[in-house]
Design an enzyme around this catalytic site. Structure first.
Site, mmCIF file in Angstrom:
data_model
loop_
_atom_site.group_PDB
_atom_site.id
_atom_site.type_symbol
_atom_site.label_atom_id
_atom_site.label_comp_id
_atom_site.label_asym_id
_atom_site.label_seq_id
_atom_site.Cartn_x
_atom_site.Cartn_y
_atom_site.Cartn_z
ATOM 1 N N ASP A 181 8.075 -3.717 -3.491
ATOM 2 C CA ASP A 181 8.704 -4.440 -4.589
ATOM 3 C C ASP A 181 7.966 -5.735 -4.896
ATOM 4 O O ASP A 181 7.140 -6.205 -4.108
ATOM 5 C CB ASP A 181 10.151 -4.789 -4.221
ATOM 6 C CG ASP A 181 11.005 -3.555 -3.975
ATOM 7 O OD1 ASP A 181 10.663 -2.485 -4.491
ATOM 8 O OD2 ASP A 181 12.025 -3.686 -3.261
ATOM 9 N N TYR A 197 7.505 -1.481 8.982
ATOM 10 C CA TYR A 197 7.723 -2.726 8.245
ATOM 11 C C TYR A 197 8.146 -3.826 9.214
ATOM 12 O O TYR A 197 8.707 -3.557 10.282
ATOM 13 C CB TYR A 197 8.843 -2.558 7.215
ATOM 14 C CG TYR A 197 8.448 -1.864 5.941
ATOM 15 C CD1 TYR A 197 8.010 -2.597 4.837
ATOM 16 C CD2 TYR A 197 8.541 -0.483 5.823
ATOM 17 C CE1 TYR A 197 7.667 -1.959 3.654
ATOM 18 C CE2 TYR A 197 8.198 0.166 4.635
ATOM 19 C CZ TYR A 197 7.768 -0.591 3.557
ATOM 20 O OH TYR A 197 7.428 0.037 2.391
#
Length: 250
Positions: A52, A110
């Site tokens: 994003d 992540y």
């Protein structure tokens, strides 16, 4: 026709996400422009996934097809001289024609980073979410354990998710604390839109004492986004690594 796989890192602060958008600067757009400058070819790169706006990557992967005869070992340097300073190519290597950076990926990792110090670190603030009040990291770790395994993560993805199903497998997840800095590491076979950020936002509620760690289980089972906490800020999130089979065959 050659198929080349590339590892890239980028500072997401100045981008409207990885994937090309009608408006705004994107990582994909900058890389495709660099390839065109280098080879003259109009190319669409295939990313291992989207990040994003504002999310960073240390080890994003993509592949692309080219007729160019540039030696593989020269691609990283050649592209880096044509890319902006907030994108750096780490390595490039040849892969079989059928290799697909997203479909061939086996594991993704992540990291979400929180700074619990009284004041933000002026040099690290763009990569850490500043939370100047104490967090119960042990409770957050306990809540995170409910998410390990194969589950339907509907409660932990955006209502705008376009995926046909929300079943994913989390292989490993933990918190690591280094003084005032708290890192959440999470590895899975894939992640949904906003998934890591929603997990982090919900666990922040646990850390603040607004929710018991055991409630994570019922939120997961409820399969409803409204049950979970807010979506954490993007700048604390980084895609660390994408793993493929040892032969890089996909």
């Amino acid at each position: 026709m050659r198929n080349i796989c590339v590892k890239v890192s980028y500072d997401g602060a100045g981008f409207n996400g990885f994937q090309t958008q009608p408006y705004g600067r994107t990582v994909q757009g900058e890389i495709e422009k660099a390839i065109k400058k280098l080879t003259g070819e109009t190319t669409i790169i295939i990313g291992s996934g989207r990040t994003d706006a504002g999310v960073h990557a240390q080890g994003q992967m993509f592949n692309f097809y080219t007729e160019s005869t540039i030696p593989t070992e020269r691609w990283a340097i050649a592209l880096n001289t044509r890319l902006p300073k907030d994108i750096v190519i780490i390595e490039a290597y040849d892969v079989p024609e059928h290799f697909h950076a997203r479909r061939s990926a086996k594991r993704k990792t992540y990291r979400y980073t929180i700074d619990t110090g009284k004041f933000p670190d002026v040099f690290g603030r763009q990569y850490r979410f500043h939370h100047p009040t104490p967090l119960n990291v042990d409770a957050m770790r306990e809540g995170l354990r409910f998410l390990v395994g194969k589950h339907d993560f509907t409660s932990f993805t955006s209502i705008h998710s376009t995926k046909p199903h929300h079943v994913r497998t989390i292989y490993e997840a933990d918190f690591v604390q280094e003084g005032p800095i708290v890192h959440m590491y999470i590895t899975g076979n894939g992640f949904l839109y906003n998934m890591v950020r929603v997990i982090m936002g919900t666990l922040l509620w646990v850390g603040e004492g607004k929710m018991a760690s055991s409630e994570i289980k019922s939120i997961l089972e409820g399969r409803n986004r409204s049950l979970a906490g807010p979506t954490a800020m993007p700048h604390g999130l980084m895609l660390l690594d994408v793993e493929y089979s040892s032969e890089k065959q996909g």
